[in-house]
Design a protein around this motif. Structure first.
Motif, short mmCIF file in Angstrom:
data_model
loop_
_atom_site.label_atom_id
_atom_site.label_comp_id
_atom_site.label_asym_id
_atom_site.label_seq_id
_atom_site.Cartn_x
_atom_site.Cartn_y
_atom_site.Cartn_z
N TYR A 17 23.58 83.54 42.21
CA TYR A 17 22.23 83.91 42.63
C TYR A 17 22.23 85.25 43.35
CZ TYR A 17 20.54 79.18 41.55
OH TYR A 17 20.19 78.02 40.92
N LEU A 18 23.21 85.44 44.24
CA LEU A 18 23.25 86.67 45.02
C LEU A 18 23.55 87.89 44.16
CD1 LEU A 18 25.16 85.43 48.20
CD2 LEU A 18 22.73 85.98 48.01
N LEU A 19 24.43 87.72 43.16
CA LEU A 19 24.78 88.84 42.29
C LEU A 19 23.80 89.03 41.14
CD1 LEU A 19 28.66 88.38 42.04
CD2 LEU A 19 27.43 90.13 43.33
N HIS A 20 22.90 88.04 40.97
CA HIS A 20 21.94 88.08 39.86
C HIS A 20 22.66 88.14 38.51
CE1 HIS A 20 18.42 88.71 42.54
NE2 HIS A 20 19.33 89.27 43.31
N LYS A 21 23.77 87.43 38.42
CA LYS A 21 24.56 87.34 37.19
C LYS A 21 24.98 85.88 37.03
CE LYS A 21 24.52 91.83 36.62
NZ LYS A 21 23.46 92.07 37.65
N HIS A 22 24.60 85.25 35.91
CA HIS A 22 24.84 83.81 35.73
C HIS A 22 26.32 83.55 35.46
CE1 HIS A 22 24.42 79.69 34.36
NE2 HIS A 22 23.15 79.72 34.76
N PRO A 23 26.92 82.56 36.14
CA PRO A 23 28.34 82.27 35.94
C PRO A 23 28.72 81.85 34.52
CG PRO A 23 27.55 81.27 37.98
CD PRO A 23 26.35 81.78 37.25
N SER A 102 21.02 95.69 47.54
CA SER A 102 19.81 95.89 48.34
C SER A 102 19.51 94.70 49.24
CB SER A 102 18.61 96.17 47.44
OG SER A 102 18.25 95.01 46.70
N GLY A 103 20.23 93.59 49.04
CA GLY A 103 20.01 92.40 49.87
C GLY A 103 18.83 91.56 49.43
N ILE A 104 18.37 91.75 48.20
CA ILE A 104 17.22 91.00 47.68
C ILE A 104 17.70 89.81 46.87
CG2 ILE A 104 15.21 91.09 46.15
CD1 ILE A 104 14.99 94.06 46.83
N CYS A 105 17.19 88.62 47.19
CA CYS A 105 17.48 87.42 46.41
C CYS A 105 16.28 86.48 46.55
CB CYS A 105 18.76 86.74 46.88
SG CYS A 105 19.21 85.28 45.91
N LYS A 106 15.35 86.59 45.62
CA LYS A 106 14.13 85.79 45.71
C LYS A 106 14.42 84.29 45.58
CE LYS A 106 11.10 89.47 44.02
NZ LYS A 106 10.14 89.89 42.97
N ALA A 107 15.45 83.95 44.81
CA ALA A 107 15.77 82.53 44.63
C ALA A 107 16.40 81.93 45.88
CB ALA A 107 16.72 82.36 43.43
N ARG A 108 17.16 82.73 46.65
CA ARG A 108 17.83 82.24 47.85
C ARG A 108 17.70 83.29 48.96
NH1 ARG A 108 18.19 78.44 44.87
NH2 ARG A 108 19.98 77.03 44.52
N PRO A 109 16.49 83.56 49.45
CA PRO A 109 16.32 84.64 50.43
C PRO A 109 17.12 84.42 51.71
CG PRO A 109 14.33 83.30 50.24
CD PRO A 109 15.22 82.90 49.12
N GLU A 110 17.23 83.16 52.15
CA GLU A 110 17.99 82.89 53.37
C GLU A 110 19.48 83.14 53.17
OE1 GLU A 110 18.49 79.50 50.79
OE2 GLU A 110 16.71 80.64 51.38
N LEU A 111 19.95 82.93 51.94
CA LEU A 111 21.36 83.15 51.63
C LEU A 111 21.71 84.63 51.66
CD1 LEU A 111 23.88 81.47 50.83
CD2 LEU A 111 23.30 81.93 48.45
N ALA A 112 20.78 85.46 51.24
CA ALA A 112 21.03 86.91 51.21
C ALA A 112 21.26 87.47 52.60
CB ALA A 112 19.87 87.62 50.53
N GLU A 113 20.71 86.82 53.63
CA GLU A 113 20.87 87.28 55.01
C GLU A 113 22.04 86.61 55.71
OE1 GLU A 113 19.34 89.72 56.52
OE2 GLU A 113 18.27 90.14 54.66
N GLN A 114 22.74 85.76 55.02
CA GLN A 114 23.81 84.95 55.64
C GLN A 114 25.17 85.60 55.42
OE1 GLN A 114 23.68 80.88 54.36
NE2 GLN A 114 25.71 80.40 55.17
#
Length: 473
Positions: A17-23, A102-114
């Protein structure tokens, strides 16, 4: 070149999710100099690894040479381009993982700040200066560095080590911060950034470096190597970095290596604007007789350090949305070595200034130093409501750049910092201050910080808001 990013955060597959690339997918991204491939060698709940593989096409690299690019003659067709590949890996990383950086992750916004447990490995990496340089660059950023020199020839150990390392980094950081650090430091390590650099390269460096570069003990070395020894750009970058930290502009040391004509004489050196801002804010706090101060958007803690040493201030707090900045602040303040009495005077906590928080309240003075311009304009009313309406300190000190003054900065073509969402001229700042003061029951006084120009004013604007006695409700 190969770079892997691993995490043991549970579930570890959140890395996708953070990398925006599906495993489950292998993805290729065409670059002007080759092909970048992203794949996941492992993807489980316990551990997930994303790999970025860059294949450089030397012919394509040579054919893209522009008219202004120096002619390297036959060298441009040499197939072994390892000396430049790590720089190109940094370019590919910035492109392929641009959203993650850029720190953007709409699917997991709280994770992007963690801050996540991360392991970053590069099995072969050119590094001028060897393992010591790698540790100097990465350890101040919170990484545990394993840098193993690669033998020049395993069959002839007496020949010693080559200039290549097996580099592995372990640490707990936001993924966006880790990617930005790699983007800057990969070309710094090999010191062979063989692609065309324009005047906007300084903005690129500041955009990726942010607060961590300003606070880095080797920022001069990093800046010089990143900009490829171009003295003019190096001086411009160091001057702008000096505004973000409480240090003198120093590009005359052994790591500077700029031309003699670029070196400032001692009598020409000026006090950095950032230090002048701190002095102006501290003077205003002393005038107000404050005994408790909260620094909203404290960053790496320069002002907090000064506040703790100021006489008469009994309670100090620092708040920032970035956990990494708070870690820098704790390190700067030597929180781990504070006495119980000293620690009792200080509070550091994470918080967003656009959301009400009871921890913001109860202070004589709140400081917003170089903060408002980093807030998206639609979010400013929320900040006003939180600080002036809900927290309601006895006084609020706000500093922000004066856009009128920007024409006096040589080489500045846009805003002073890439993260600024806007910059107000003097009239716009005065209008904002007047509206906020009238809405929330404050009086406001305007001051300038820095050298005054007769036409354009001072480089920094300071507003001192004081709450009216009959406006407590």
């Amino acid at each position: 070149m190969l770079l892997t990013i691993s995490t043991t955060h549970r579930p570890a597959t959140d890395l996708g999710y953070l990398l925006h690339k599906h495993p489950d997918r292998v993805q290729e991204f065409a670059q002007s100099f080759g092909t970048a491939t992203v794949l996941y060698p492992e993807a489980s709940e316990e551990r997930c690894t994303a790999a970025l593989l860059l294949e450089v096409d030397p012919v394509r690299l040579a054919r893209r040479r522009g008219r202004e690019t120096p002619d390297f003659s036959l060298a441009q067709y040499v197939n072994d381009r390892s000396y430049a590949a790590s720089s190109l890996l940094g370019v590919a990383l910035a492109d392929v993982f641009s959203t993650a950086r850029s720190g953007i992750c709409k699917a997991r916004p709280e994770l992007a700040e963690q801050a996540l447990p991360l392991e970053i490995a590069i099995p072969v990496l050119p590094c001028r200066g060897g393992a010591e340089i790698a540790r100097r660059l990465f350890e101040p950023l919170g990484w545990r560095v394993d840098a193993e020199p690669i033998p020049l020839d395993e069959g002839f150990p007496a020949w010693g080590a080559s200039r290549y390392l097996r580099l592995t980094l372990h640490g707990e950081l936001r993924l966006a911060d880790a990617l930005s650090q790699l983007h800057v430091l990969l070309p710094v390590l090999d010191e062979s950034k063989h692609y065309w650099q324009g005047p906007d390269e300084v903005d690129k460096l500041l955009r990726s470096g942010g607060a961590w570069l300003a606070a880095h003990p080797d920022r001069t070395l990093i800046t010089r190597r990143y900009l490829g020894r171009r003295g003019g750009l190096t001086r411009l970058a160091l001057a702008r970095l000096a505004e973000l930290d409480d240090t003198e502009l120093d590009d005359t040391g052994p790591d500077a290596e700029v031309g003699e004509e670029e070196v400032l004489q001692p009598e020409e050196r000026r006090v950095p604007l950032n230090r002048q801002r701190h002095e102006a804010v501290l003077a205003a706090i002393a005038e107000l007789g404050a005994r408790s101060v909260i620094d909203l958007g404290c960053g790496p803690g320069q002002l907090l350090d000064r506040l703790l040493k100021a006489p008469g201030i009994e309670r100090v707090a620092g708040c920032d949305v970035s956990t990494r900045s708070l870690q820098y602040a704790a390190r700067r303040l030597h929180v781990d070595r504070m006495s119980e009495r000293q620690a009792g005077r200080l509070e550091l906590f994470q918080g967003a200034l656009t959301y009400e928080d009871p921890r913001f309240a109860g202070y004589d003075v709140a400081v917003l130093m170089e903060v408002v311009e980093h807030v998206d304009p639609p979010r400013l009313p929320a900040l006003e409501r939180v600080v002036f309406g809900a927290a309601r300190p006895g006084a609020v000190l706000v500093t922000t750049p004066n856009r009128d003054y920007n024409v006096l900065y040589e080489g500045l073509t846009g805003r002073r910092h890439p993260d600024h969402r806007f910059e107000w001229d003097r009239a716009e700042f005065a209008d904002w201050c007047a509206r906020v003061a009238a809405t929330h029951g404050y009086a406001v006084e305007h001051r300038g910080v820095g050298d005054v120009d007769g036409t354009h004013g001072s480089p920094t604007q300071l507003a001192v808001f004081t709450r009216k006695e009959n406006a407590d409700d």
